[in-house]
Motif scaffolding. Structure first.
Motif, PDB file in Angstrom:
ATOM      1  N   TYR A 208       5.449   6.961 -14.522  1.00  0.00           N
ATOM      2  CA  TYR A 208       4.410   7.758 -13.876  1.00  0.00           C
ATOM      3  C   TYR A 208       3.555   8.441 -14.928  1.00  0.00           C
ATOM      4  O   TYR A 208       4.066   9.048 -15.874  1.00  0.00           O
ATOM      5  CB  TYR A 208       5.030   8.815 -12.959  1.00  0.00           C
ATOM      6  N   GLU A 212      -2.293   8.576 -11.972  1.00  0.00           N
ATOM      7  CA  GLU A 212      -2.114   7.145 -11.765  1.00  0.00           C
ATOM      8  C   GLU A 212      -1.001   6.900 -10.744  1.00  0.00           C
ATOM      9  O   GLU A 212      -0.104   7.737 -10.585  1.00  0.00           O
ATOM     10  CB  GLU A 212      -1.746   6.449 -13.084  1.00  0.00           C
ATOM     11  N   PRO A 213      -1.022   5.758 -10.033  1.00  0.00           N
ATOM     12  CA  PRO A 213       0.073   5.448  -9.108  1.00  0.00           C
ATOM     13  C   PRO A 213       1.387   5.279  -9.858  1.00  0.00           C
ATOM     14  O   PRO A 213       1.416   4.758 -10.980  1.00  0.00           O
ATOM     15  CB  PRO A 213      -0.360   4.123  -8.470  1.00  0.00           C
ATOM     16  N   GLU A 215       4.944   3.590 -10.730  1.00  0.00           N
ATOM     17  CA  GLU A 215       5.382   2.198 -10.760  1.00  0.00           C
ATOM     18  C   GLU A 215       6.895   2.153 -10.929  1.00  0.00           C
ATOM     19  O   GLU A 215       7.467   2.830 -11.786  1.00  0.00           O
ATOM     20  CB  GLU A 215       4.706   1.438 -11.902  1.00  0.00           C
ATOM     21  N   LYS A 234       9.847  -1.114  -0.394  1.00  0.00           N
ATOM     22  CA  LYS A 234       8.407  -1.269  -0.190  1.00  0.00           C
ATOM     23  C   LYS A 234       7.973  -0.722   1.166  1.00  0.00           C
ATOM     24  O   LYS A 234       6.891  -0.125   1.292  1.00  0.00           O
ATOM     25  CB  LYS A 234       8.013  -2.738  -0.320  1.00  0.00           C
ATOM     26  N   ALA A 238       5.248   2.139   1.582  1.00  0.00           N
ATOM     27  CA  ALA A 238       4.015   1.816   2.306  1.00  0.00           C
ATOM     28  C   ALA A 238       3.685   2.870   3.346  1.00  0.00           C
ATOM     29  O   ALA A 238       2.511   3.155   3.610  1.00  0.00           O
ATOM     30  CB  ALA A 238       4.151   0.446   2.965  1.00  0.00           C
ATOM     31  N   PHE A 241       3.436   6.472   0.471  1.00  0.00           N
ATOM     32  CA  PHE A 241       2.807   6.398  -0.853  1.00  0.00           C
ATOM     33  C   PHE A 241       2.371   4.954  -1.112  1.00  0.00           C
ATOM     34  O   PHE A 241       2.924   4.260  -1.968  1.00  0.00           O
ATOM     35  CB  PHE A 241       3.795   6.862  -1.927  1.00  0.00           C
ATOM     36  N   PRO A 242       1.375   4.465  -0.348  1.00  0.00           N
ATOM     37  CA  PRO A 242       1.020   3.046  -0.392  1.00  0.00           C
ATOM     38  C   PRO A 242       0.480   2.559  -1.726  1.00  0.00           C
ATOM     39  O   PRO A 242       0.468   1.353  -1.990  1.00  0.00           O
ATOM     40  CB  PRO A 242      -0.043   2.918   0.712  1.00  0.00           C
ATOM     41  N   ASP A 243       0.023   3.491  -2.590  1.00  0.00           N
ATOM     42  CA  ASP A 243      -0.521   3.061  -3.874  1.00  0.00           C
ATOM     43  C   ASP A 243       0.565   2.883  -4.934  1.00  0.00           C
ATOM     44  O   ASP A 243       0.307   2.352  -6.019  1.00  0.00           O
ATOM     45  CB  ASP A 243      -1.575   4.053  -4.375  1.00  0.00           C
ATOM     46  N   TRP A 244       1.790   3.318  -4.661  1.00  0.00           N
ATOM     47  CA  TRP A 244       2.880   3.138  -5.618  1.00  0.00           C
ATOM     48  C   TRP A 244       3.260   1.658  -5.687  1.00  0.00           C
ATOM     49  O   TRP A 244       3.246   0.951  -4.683  1.00  0.00           O
ATOM     50  CB  TRP A 244       4.080   3.982  -5.225  1.00  0.00           C
ATOM     51  N   LYS A 245       3.626   1.214  -6.860  1.00  0.00           N
ATOM     52  CA  LYS A 245       3.865  -0.211  -7.085  1.00  0.00           C
ATOM     53  C   LYS A 245       5.345  -0.481  -7.351  1.00  0.00           C
ATOM     54  O   LYS A 245       6.035   0.329  -7.958  1.00  0.00           O
ATOM     55  CB  LYS A 245       3.043  -0.702  -8.279  1.00  0.00           C
TER      56      LYS A 245
END
Length: 260
Positions: A208, A212-213, A215, A234, A238, A241-245
């Motif tokens: 982190y 930034e998102p 990851e 996921k 979703a 925190f949908p922008d987290w990868k």
């Protein structure tokens, strides 16, 4: 174990005192052979993840305290009934504060009985119980805008519910399935993906940078077997925190890892 600064304790018991209560409750709970690890080790790791996520999301001291308390008690209801453990856990929290467990209307299939006492303020205890109730996905989507007043302060309970869900599912690696070789032949078919998913995930890295998102990198011995747990992670991300990868990294060699 997360560090606790002295100024975080406003009133009531310390985090360490609550940890001892949660540990006693969890160690008293029966553990069905088909269930992946949901005991004290799992709870400690969820507490750590909750603390990390709380720091990332800029929680206030009160919000962090309440999130940590919910992390400690989110699974204590397993000693009553696994299928309704989220409601059982929430009702037990209320009872341990001297409040009426029936304030939580959801069903707990079993008798709510504990001799432990938490000593939390009533408004804080109700907030903790509500967050504990909502840690389970079957309660439905979390309203991220939800707030309530606790100790005269606005607390973002919707955010705390979402963070606890993610902290719970981030305890995702092989440690949840240490007994796999012992129980694998007896597992019901519907339990196998849960166990094999944990076994296949050998480690994780959380990255982190501010602005930034986040990851999450999962190191796996088998992408196919890890897919179930990765999919659950996921789904939780979703919803809140949908922008987290999430990235899975296939390990080429794993001779030094168990259950490869």
């Amino acid at each position: 174990m997360p560090e606790v600064s002295g100024d975080e304790k406003v009133s009531g018991p310390s985090l360490e005192e609550l940890m001892r209560v949660a540990e006693r409750e969890l160690k008293a709970a029966p553990h069905p052979f088909w269930l992946t690890e949901h005991g004290w080790g799992h709870t400690e790791r969820v507490l750590t993840w909750a603390s990390i996520l709380g720091q990332i999301k800029g929680l206030s001291d009160a919000e962090m305290r309440i999130l940590r308390e919910a992390a400690l008690f989110h699974d204590i209801g397993n000693r009553i009934d696994r299928g309704t453990h989220h409601a059982c856990s929430a009702k037990m929290v209320l009872q341990m504060c001297g409040l009426d467990p029936n304030e939580i209307p959801q069903e707990c299939r079993g008798e709510i009985k504990t001799f432990e006492r938490l000593g939390l303020p009533e408004d804080e205890c109700r907030a903790v119980a509500d967050i504990v109730l909502w840690h389970r996905k079957k309660m439905g989507p979390v309203d991220m805008s939800e707030t309530r007043i606790v100790g005269g302060e606005v607390v973002r309970t919707g955010l705390l519910k979402a963070l606890l869900r993610v902290a719970d599912v981030l305890d995702i690696d092989w440690r949840r399935a240490r007994a796999y070789e012992v129980v694998r032949e007896k597992l019901p078919p519907e339990s196998v993906p849960h166990w094999e998913g944990h076994v296949a995930i050998k480690g994780e890295v959380f990255e982190y940078e501010e602005g930034e998102p986040a990851e999450i990198k999962l190191f796996v011995s088998s992408e196919e077997k890890a897919a179930f747990q990765v999919g659950e992670l996921k789904k939780d991300l979703a919803g809140s925190f949908p922008d987290w990868k999430v990235e899975t990294i296939k390990m080429e060699r794993c001779e030094d890892w168990i259950h490869c």
